[in-house]
Scaffold this motif. Sequence first.
Motif, mmCIF file in Angstrom:
data_model
loop_
_atom_site.group_PDB
_atom_site.id
_atom_site.type_symbol
_atom_site.label_atom_id
_atom_site.label_comp_id
_atom_site.label_asym_id
_atom_site.label_seq_id
_atom_site.Cartn_x
_atom_site.Cartn_y
_atom_site.Cartn_z
ATOM 1 N N ALA A 70 0.836 -1.192 0.000
ATOM 2 C CA ALA A 70 0.000 0.000 0.000
ATOM 3 C C ALA A 70 0.871 1.242 0.000
ATOM 4 O O ALA A 70 1.822 1.333 0.785
ATOM 5 N N PRO A 71 0.578 2.206 -0.873
ATOM 6 C CA PRO A 71 1.361 3.443 -0.909
ATOM 7 C C PRO A 71 1.322 4.152 0.446
ATOM 8 O O PRO A 71 0.286 4.226 1.097
ATOM 9 N N GLY A 72 2.457 4.665 0.856
ATOM 10 C CA GLY A 72 2.508 5.432 2.093
ATOM 11 C C GLY A 72 2.795 4.620 3.334
ATOM 12 O O GLY A 72 3.066 5.184 4.396
ATOM 13 N N PHE A 73 2.733 3.294 3.226
ATOM 14 C CA PHE A 73 3.017 2.444 4.382
ATOM 15 C C PHE A 73 4.523 2.359 4.607
ATOM 16 O O PHE A 73 5.325 2.433 3.676
ATOM 17 N N THR A 74 4.917 2.166 5.847
ATOM 18 C CA THR A 74 6.306 1.940 6.183
ATOM 19 C C THR A 74 6.802 0.677 5.484
ATOM 20 O O THR A 74 6.047 -0.274 5.301
ATOM 21 N N LYS A 75 8.080 0.664 5.103
ATOM 22 C CA LYS A 75 8.648 -0.494 4.429
ATOM 23 C C LYS A 75 8.414 -1.761 5.249
ATOM 24 O O LYS A 75 8.636 -1.775 6.461
#
Length: 217
Positions: A70-75
């Motif tokens: 998901a875009p914006g999630f922490t690696k």
Amino acid sequence: MTQFPAQSSVAAGPFSAWLRAMRRSLLGNEGMDVPCGDCVGCCVSGYSVQLRPEDHKAAARIPATFIVSAPGFTKGHLTVRPLSNGVCPMLDEGKCSIYSVRPQTCLDYDCRIFAAAGIDAGEGKDVINKRVHEWRFSYPERSDELEHAAVRAAATFIRDRRDSFTVRVPAGPMGIAVFAIKSYEVFLDAEISDKSDADVARAIIDAVRAFDSLQAG
């Protein structure tokens, strides 16, 4: 809050005890013990479920086809997407099939937060909103009443006076409610009504940052 027809009430517990448990949960120290009964509102309302690296037991039980980045999630953080009808793919015949190893996101979720803030969970969340309107907190001490009033005042300010903030604040129901839980103490100040909206907004942001620093530490 939207007005629903008369309905049964569900005990939400003493407010102050709930508030402290929710704050501990937001710090990642524990999950919430929610008296859901047979309600599965959060499982059928189109929510995606965040999977953190420590949720490896849950991830091992969830078919890979439902897990996406998901875009914006922490690696390293992923999400479980709901089915096209909004139902969690791990709900089987009305029950969570991975309940014993469910992700921390599920452990943290507690729709009482909306009842505490005096707001609905949002559009398309009819099952959750019904339960939100059924929750009834108890107030064994005067402090329970004062703290609940402060949480609601914080949520109202964040929702209705967004222009008073110099930084971005949440616009969605969950974000507003979480901000209110983190910053409610601002509204326990007897002199809050004498302060400008800009000063109150700054106090809210300072309180949220102070709370978040506890998690960072």
